[in-house]
Write a protein that holds these residues in place. Sequence first.
Motif, PDB file in Angstrom:
ATOM      1  N   UNK A 129      35.664  27.362  36.419  1.00 45.51           N
ATOM      2  CA  UNK A 129      35.726  28.146  35.187  1.00 45.51           C
ATOM      3  C   UNK A 129      35.458  29.625  35.478  1.00 45.51           C
ATOM      4  N   UNK A 130      34.474  29.890  36.334  1.00 45.06           N
ATOM      5  CA  UNK A 130      34.145  31.279  36.686  1.00 45.06           C
ATOM      6  C   UNK A 130      35.319  31.949  37.392  1.00 45.06           C
ATOM      7  N   UNK A 134      37.628  35.150  36.409  1.00 46.77           N
ATOM      8  CA  UNK A 134      37.767  36.268  37.333  1.00 46.77           C
ATOM      9  C   UNK A 134      39.241  36.640  37.530  1.00 46.77           C
ATOM     10  N   UNK A 135      40.073  35.621  37.693  1.00 44.09           N
ATOM     11  CA  UNK A 135      41.511  35.879  37.859  1.00 44.09           C
ATOM     12  C   UNK A 135      42.088  36.478  36.573  1.00 44.09           C
ATOM     13  N   UNK A 136      41.642  35.975  35.420  1.00 47.08           N
ATOM     14  CA  UNK A 136      42.087  36.527  34.137  1.00 47.08           C
ATOM     15  C   UNK A 136      41.723  37.997  34.029  1.00 47.08           C
ATOM     16  N   UNK A 137      40.512  38.329  34.457  1.00 46.42           N
ATOM     17  CA  UNK A 137      40.071  39.728  34.443  1.00 46.42           C
ATOM     18  C   UNK A 137      40.943  40.576  35.372  1.00 46.42           C
ATOM     19  N   UNK A 208      41.166  46.222  43.365  1.00 48.71           N
ATOM     20  CA  UNK A 208      41.805  45.183  42.558  1.00 48.71           C
ATOM     21  C   UNK A 208      42.594  44.227  43.439  1.00 48.71           C
ATOM     22  N   UNK A 209      43.296  44.760  44.431  1.00 47.53           N
ATOM     23  CA  UNK A 209      44.080  43.920  45.341  1.00 47.53           C
ATOM     24  C   UNK A 209      43.187  42.942  46.092  1.00 47.53           C
ATOM     25  N   UNK A 210      42.064  43.430  46.641  1.00 48.42           N
ATOM     26  CA  UNK A 210      41.158  42.562  47.391  1.00 48.42           C
ATOM     27  C   UNK A 210      40.525  41.510  46.488  1.00 48.42           C
ATOM     28  N   UNK A 211      40.138  41.912  45.270  1.00 46.43           N
ATOM     29  CA  UNK A 211      39.516  40.964  44.349  1.00 46.43           C
ATOM     30  C   UNK A 211      40.500  39.877  43.933  1.00 46.43           C
ATOM     31  N   UNK A 212      41.747  40.269  43.696  1.00 44.71           N
ATOM     32  CA  UNK A 212      42.773  39.300  43.314  1.00 44.71           C
ATOM     33  C   UNK A 212      43.067  38.327  44.462  1.00 44.71           C
ATOM     34  N   UNK A 215      39.879  35.960  44.842  1.00 44.06           N
ATOM     35  CA  UNK A 215      39.823  34.934  43.796  1.00 44.06           C
ATOM     36  C   UNK A 215      40.980  33.947  43.918  1.00 44.06           C
ATOM     37  N   UNK A 216      42.153  34.456  44.330  1.00 49.58           N
ATOM     38  CA  UNK A 216      43.300  33.571  44.531  1.00 49.58           C
ATOM     39  C   UNK A 216      43.069  32.563  45.633  1.00 49.58           C
ATOM     40  N   UNK A 217      42.368  32.983  46.689  1.00 44.74           N
ATOM     41  CA  UNK A 217      42.025  32.046  47.771  1.00 44.74           C
ATOM     42  C   UNK A 217      40.936  31.071  47.321  1.00 44.74           C
ATOM     43  N   UNK A 218      39.923  31.604  46.647  1.00 46.81           N
ATOM     44  CA  UNK A 218      38.772  30.782  46.255  1.00 46.81           C
ATOM     45  C   UNK A 218      39.142  29.670  45.284  1.00 46.81           C
TER      46      UNK A 218
END
Length: 260
Positions: A129-130, A134-137, A208-212, A215-218
């Motif tokens: 859920x978290x 995060x991906x939505x953000x 933003x690129x690194x966070x995406x 989160x995409x990997x996680x």
Amino acid sequence: MDSWVRFSSQSQAKERVLRAAQYACMLLGYTLHKSRVATDLIKTISELEAHMSLTRKLLRLGNSVEALQAAKRAIHLSDSVLRLCLTIGHLNRAMYFACDNVLWAGKTGIISKLDHQKWSQRSFRYYLFALILNVTRDVYELCLLLDNEDRYKSTKSPLSSSPSSAVPADHLSSSSSSTISVATAHMWVRLRKHIHQVGTVLYSNPPLLLDLLKNGCDIFIPLDKLGIYKTGPGFVGTCGVLSSVLSIVTMLHPWLKLKP
């Protein structure tokens, strides 16, 4: 409470390194299993992975407090979408860490007769859920940047049309007899333009690129553990190593961390 948050943050770097090593062991064990290497070596690597997982749980003791503090800060954000995603996301992280603490207590024998499977599934649900939030953000931040980019281009040249949005003349002449082909050609050109714009915006915004990417990997990890989308230990190990390395990079270079 603030002193505990500072102490907890000092443990995050060690936890990230151990996380990378844990998933590297998972990936190595999968590779050795596919190569039909000696069972004893695979068992040793599996035990090492389990020990690293338990050590990480120890380092994450009390992280729920930090997540709750982050939720308290996020609830005062002016942007309603960011406020919703970050606040609920941090609350889910707090619940995930709480379940993780219970699992640690069960594995160390502090809590006897603990249903490990039940608590593990519960913790991964909160983790999922978290990550979804995060991906939505991240997607919301990307949409804001794309919208700003469009507004900037429209104010810069309001009367000129972009040459990239026009379909090549030879393509139009070859498909003039088919309305469907022309519509498809227009759609394909617009899609290519949009993909190029997304890539440009992400390239110009490394946090933003690194966070995406992280989160995409996680997100594949809880999907696999919950049985929603099974990918196997090889893919999960690869995703875990990549996301851990990206987390370490953001710790070494704080300007790469997405804010708020």
